[in-house]
Each structure stands twice: as structure tokens, then as C-alpha cells.
Enzyme design. Structure first.
Site, mmCIF file in Angstrom:
data_model
loop_
_atom_site.group_PDB
_atom_site.id
_atom_site.type_symbol
_atom_site.label_atom_id
_atom_site.label_comp_id
_atom_site.label_asym_id
_atom_site.label_seq_id
_atom_site.Cartn_x
_atom_site.Cartn_y
_atom_site.Cartn_z
ATOM 1 N N LYS A 122 -32.438 0.544 -28.510
ATOM 2 C CA LYS A 122 -32.988 1.925 -28.174
ATOM 3 C C LYS A 122 -33.330 1.925 -26.724
ATOM 4 O O LYS A 122 -33.192 2.734 -25.918
ATOM 5 C CB LYS A 122 -34.091 2.292 -29.128
ATOM 6 C CG LYS A 122 -33.715 2.630 -30.226
ATOM 7 C CD LYS A 122 -35.067 3.541 -30.997
ATOM 8 C CE LYS A 122 -34.692 4.092 -32.165
ATOM 9 N NZ LYS A 122 -35.761 4.830 -32.840
ATOM 10 N N LYS A 206 -23.533 3.142 -36.963
ATOM 11 C CA LYS A 206 -24.229 3.705 -37.991
ATOM 12 C C LYS A 206 -24.185 4.957 -37.921
ATOM 13 O O LYS A 206 -24.329 5.533 -36.595
ATOM 14 C CB LYS A 206 -25.489 2.989 -38.323
ATOM 15 C CG LYS A 206 -26.710 3.296 -37.707
ATOM 16 C CD LYS A 206 -27.884 2.942 -38.117
ATOM 17 C CE LYS A 206 -28.970 3.267 -37.225
ATOM 18 N NZ LYS A 206 -30.182 2.867 -37.279
ATOM 19 N N LYS A 209 -29.137 9.976 -36.303
ATOM 20 C CA LYS A 209 -29.756 11.115 -35.759
ATOM 21 C C LYS A 209 -29.277 11.689 -34.237
ATOM 22 O O LYS A 209 -29.322 12.724 -33.677
ATOM 23 C CB LYS A 209 -31.316 11.561 -35.904
ATOM 24 C CG LYS A 209 -31.626 11.357 -37.034
ATOM 25 C CD LYS A 209 -33.282 11.326 -37.134
ATOM 26 C CE LYS A 209 -33.935 10.747 -38.555
ATOM 27 N NZ LYS A 209 -35.141 10.320 -38.550
HETATM 28 P P1 TYM Z 1 -35.628 6.445 -39.873
HETATM 29 O O1 TYM Z 1 -36.615 7.851 -39.953
HETATM 30 O O2 TYM Z 1 -34.762 5.930 -38.802
HETATM 31 O O3 TYM Z 1 -34.505 6.600 -41.238
HETATM 32 C C1 TYM Z 1 -35.294 6.849 -42.459
HETATM 33 C C2 TYM Z 1 -34.433 6.218 -43.662
HETATM 34 O O4 TYM Z 1 -33.267 6.330 -43.455
HETATM 35 C C3 TYM Z 1 -32.435 5.038 -43.387
HETATM 36 N N1 TYM Z 1 -31.299 5.326 -42.754
HETATM 37 C C4 TYM Z 1 -30.062 4.673 -43.190
HETATM 38 N N2 TYM Z 1 -29.690 4.352 -44.319
HETATM 39 C C5 TYM Z 1 -28.178 3.913 -44.456
HETATM 40 N N3 TYM Z 1 -27.379 4.606 -43.487
HETATM 41 C C6 TYM Z 1 -27.794 5.011 -42.317
HETATM 42 N N4 TYM Z 1 -26.776 5.313 -41.275
HETATM 43 C C7 TYM Z 1 -29.116 5.239 -42.016
HETATM 44 N N5 TYM Z 1 -29.892 5.666 -41.153
HETATM 45 C C8 TYM Z 1 -31.075 5.651 -41.429
HETATM 46 C C9 TYM Z 1 -33.410 4.430 -42.642
HETATM 47 O O5 TYM Z 1 -33.099 2.714 -43.114
HETATM 48 C C10 TYM Z 1 -34.704 4.641 -43.414
HETATM 49 O O6 TYM Z 1 -34.767 3.851 -44.477
HETATM 50 N N6 TYM Z 1 -39.087 2.754 -39.056
HETATM 51 C C11 TYM Z 1 -38.483 3.890 -39.999
HETATM 52 C C12 TYM Z 1 -39.545 4.725 -40.494
HETATM 53 C C13 TYM Z 1 -40.741 3.924 -41.150
HETATM 54 C C14 TYM Z 1 -40.738 3.222 -42.413
HETATM 55 C C15 TYM Z 1 -42.190 2.666 -42.147
HETATM 56 C C16 TYM Z 1 -40.120 2.885 -43.135
HETATM 57 C C17 TYM Z 1 -41.973 3.685 -40.540
HETATM 58 N N7 TYM Z 1 -42.904 3.146 -41.252
HETATM 59 C C18 TYM Z 1 -42.736 1.841 -43.431
HETATM 60 C C19 TYM Z 1 -40.244 2.227 -44.215
HETATM 61 C C20 TYM Z 1 -41.963 1.651 -44.230
HETATM 62 C C21 TYM Z 1 -37.407 4.731 -39.435
HETATM 63 O O7 TYM Z 1 -37.567 4.908 -38.333
HETATM 64 O O8 TYM Z 1 -36.610 5.387 -40.280
#
Ligand code: TYM
Length: 344
Positions: A122, A206, A209
Site C-alpha cells: 500500500k 487479486k 476495491k
Molecule cells: P478488507 O476490508 O480488505 O477485506 C474484507 C475481507 O475480504 C477478503 N478479501 C478477499 N478474499 C478473497 N479474494 C479477494 N480478492 C479478496 N479481497 C478481500 C479479505 O481477506 C477480508 O477477509 N484488515 C481487514 C479487516 C479487518 C479484520 C480485522 C479482519 C480489520 N480487523 C480483524 C479480520 C479480523 C481488511 O482490510 O479486510
């Protein structure tokens, strides 16, 4: 005295996960996370939150943030999370996340954070211009998880390193404060073909967003025409689908579409190949489009319905926040005592 292995954590199993309100949700979020949350809520005590404190590690328009939180909540509900079964809440409504994150900032080591690939990706070449929050982001994530003593964390593959860091922080806290079984060492739950959905334009990136091309992803709010068109235009190769997974190894775009089909249909990649081996993408893509429209269309519609009643979403979030605060309070009180804070 003989050295004994520390007693393992003996508390109840609990699921915790969250999604950032930082842009439209896509198929990767749905298959990598939301579908798993919905399944798990019936098996284990489940806490699912909207990670608004994580979202502000990069600029978010204050006029939009609360409605983005409602939109993620609408997606949770549309995917089948039931607020009477799972606890659904906004992260910033539970102050204990920030308090525990500070303590964990003093447990985690700089060297551990320096290894985090998501920050490197990032921040790129200009890390000195990024917020400090973006750097300590995984420490807040550890606090999210351990505040509820969660044992299972359903996430996509890209979050694996953050859950591993959480385990390191839990282990060091337990050791440093002489409380060997205080925090569990949580398990990431990543298995299944939906764990790493790739861009429809580039099988080596991947689905995300932040990709500038909307054709790279299927958004949960896309209508049937948009879904079908994006699948039709998805990059592929001229070969027919093979019989074995091994033969898909060097065909990332083909592998991705097979994985999407499998995840949407609740099957394995091998089962999908067994059905479609020998067929080209001219035949496979329309079937994938039909399946995607059948599975995602109703989710998008339900999301729109929920979003038309923000008052209802707010009352679900308020009730969830209340439950989350009660669940978090004892852990934070015990942590303060272990650390030796005045009055704890
Ligand atoms: P975030 O908001 O980027 O994504 C949310 C969830 O979607 C999954 N994900 C994917 N899975 C499969 N293929 C993809 N291309 C893909 N893109 C996103 C992510 O792995 C995630 O599960 N840091 C985390 C949010 C968070 C969190 C936590 C998660 C904050 N605290 C505590 C678990 C436990 C995040 O940015 O997810």
C-alpha cells in the site's frame, strides 16, 4: 523445576472478523469472507464488525464514512448474517479496541511490522508520506481479534499474515505478563476456492476495491447485465478447460474463473473441472455468468432493500455495539490488571 509447556487456552470458541468500509464490496469480499461468516454464525458464537477505524488509515470523506458503514452492514445482512444470532457492530463504537491496540503497540516489535507485506504494497515507494496508523494497522487488527478472545478468524488469503502477527502478539503478551493461557492463539480460516479471487483483467493480481478498472471486479451491487458483461469480457486463454488442476497451474485467468465457479456453487475446483473439462470459454463463460447472476443478483437486491431503511440498520448496529461492549469489557479489565495499570 522441569520446563512445562504452557497450558493451552481453554476458553470457548469464538469467531471474529470484519470488513473495511472503504469502497464498494466485490466478489472477493463476498466469497473470501461474507459467505464464511454466514455459515459460521450457526456453528460458533460469532462477532462481525465494520472496521471504520482501519478505514481511516487512508483518507475517508467524513461526509461518506457513516453511510459506508451502513452499506457494509447491509451487505452482511444481505449475505445472510442474522443480527439475532451474530453480533454485528461498528468498530469505533467500542472504545476498548483502541485501548487494547495501544497496549499491543507496546508488545509488538518494530521488526514484526516491518515484515508486513500489505503495508509495503500500500505504501509503495513513499512510506514516509503514509499515516502512522497505516503502519500499525495490523496491531489494531490483533486488538480486534483478541479483545473478544476469538479463536477463529475467517478471512481471505491476503489477511493470513495479519492473523499470524496476532498469534505472535498473543504469545508474547501471555509470556511477558506471565499469563500463559490468557489469550488464545487464533486460527485463520482461509480454506476453500473463494480465499483468493483474482482480478478479471489480470490473473496475477487479486480482485480489489482499489483497482482503477471496474472491469477487474464484480461488485455486489452490480446488476445482472453488468455481471454478465464483466464475465464475458474477463481475460482468458484460447485453450479448453483441462481435466486436472495440475494443468491449470500456468493458466491463472482460467484457474480464477474455475475457482469463482466452484466457490459460488459450493463445490471444489476439481468437481468443476470434472464437469467442464474439454469445453472452451465460449461455452464456460455463459454458464459462469448465469450462476453468478443467480447467486449475486438476490444479494444485491437485498442490499438495496436494507439500505433503503438506514434507521433499521442503525438500530441493528446500536444493539450490536452494546453487546460487543459488554463482551469486550472483562478482557480489557483483565489486561489492565495484568499490565499493572493504576486502579485496575
Ligand atoms: P478488507 O476490508 O480488505 O477485506 C474484507 C475481507 O475480504 C477478503 N478479501 C478477499 N478474499 C478473497 N479474494 C479477494 N480478492 C479478496 N479481497 C478481500 C479479505 O481477506 C477480508 O477477509 N484488515 C481487514 C479487516 C479487518 C479484520 C480485522 C479482519 C480489520 N480487523 C480483524 C479480520 C479480523 C481488511 O482490510 O479486510
Amino acid at each position: 523445576m522441569t520446563d512445562q509447556a504452557p497450558a493451552p487456552y481453554a476458553g470457548p470458541e469464538r469467531v471474529l472478523s470484519g470488513v473495511q468500509p472503504s469502497g464498494a464490496l466485490h466478489l472477493g469480499n463476498y466469497l473470501g469472507a461474507l459467505v464464511k461468516f454466514t455459515r459460521l454464525q450457526h456453528e460458533i458464537d460469532t462477532f462481525i464488525f465494520v472496521a471504520d477505524m482501519h478505514a481511516i488509515t487512508v483518507w475517508q470523506d467524513p461526509a461518506q464514512l457513516a453511510s459506508q458503514v451502513r452499506e457494509i452492514t447491509a451487505a452482511y445482512l444481505a449475505a445472510g448474517l442474522n443480527p439475532k444470532v451474530a453480533t454485528i457492530f461498528p468498530q469505533s463504537a467500542v472504545a476498548a479496541h483502541a485501548e487494547l491496540a495501544w497496549i499491543f503497540n507496546c508488545v509488538a516489535r518494530l521488526g514484526w511490522l516491518d515484515r508486513m507485506t500489505q503495508f509495503k504494497d500500500k505504501a509503495g515507494k513513499h512510506k514516509e508520506r503514509e499515516s502512522v496508523g497505516l503502519y500499525t494497522y495490523p496491531v489494531l487488527q490483533a486488538a480486534d481479534i483478541l479483545l473478544y478472545k476469538a479463536t477463529h478468524v475467517p478471512v481471505g488469503e491476503d489477511q493470513k499474515q495479519h492473523v499470524e502477527l496476532t498469534r505472535d502478539i498473543a504469545g508474547k503478551f501471555n509470556h511477558d505478563f506471565d499469563a500463559p493461557a490468557f489469550f488464545p492463539l487464533p486460527e485463520p480460516m482461509i480454506e476453500g476456492p473463494g480465499a483468493r479471487i483474482m482480478s478479471l483483467r489480470d490473473g496475477s493480481a487479486k480482485m480489489s476495491k482499489s483497482d482503477p478498472s471496474d472491469y477487474s471486479r464484480i461488485n455486489l451491487m452490480d446488476d445482472a447485465d453488468a455481471i454478465a458483461q464483466k464475465i464475458r469480457k474477463a481475460r482468458t486463454d484460447p485453450e479448453p478447460l483441462p481435466e486436472t488442476l495440475d494443468e491449470l497451474k500456468d493458466r491463472p485467468e482460467a484457474m480464477n474463473l474455475v475457482g469463482i465457479y466452484a466457490a459460488l456453487d459450493g463445490r471444489s475446483n476439481a468437481e468443476v473441472l470434472a464437469e467442464f473439462a474439454g469445453q472452451g470459454f465460449g461455452a464456460f463463460k455463459p454458464k459462469l455468468a448465469d450462476l453468478a447472476v443467480a447467486k449475486l443478483g438476490p444479494v444485491g437486491e437485498a442490499m438495496r432493500d436494507y439500505m433503503s431503511d438506514p434507521g433499521e440498520i442503525d438500530s441493528i448496529l446500536a444493539a450490536g455495539a452494546e453487546r460487543a461492549r459488554s463482551a469486550a469489557a472483562p478482557t480489557l479489565a483483565q489486561v489492565k490488571k495484568l499490565v499493572g495499570f493504576w486502579g485496575a
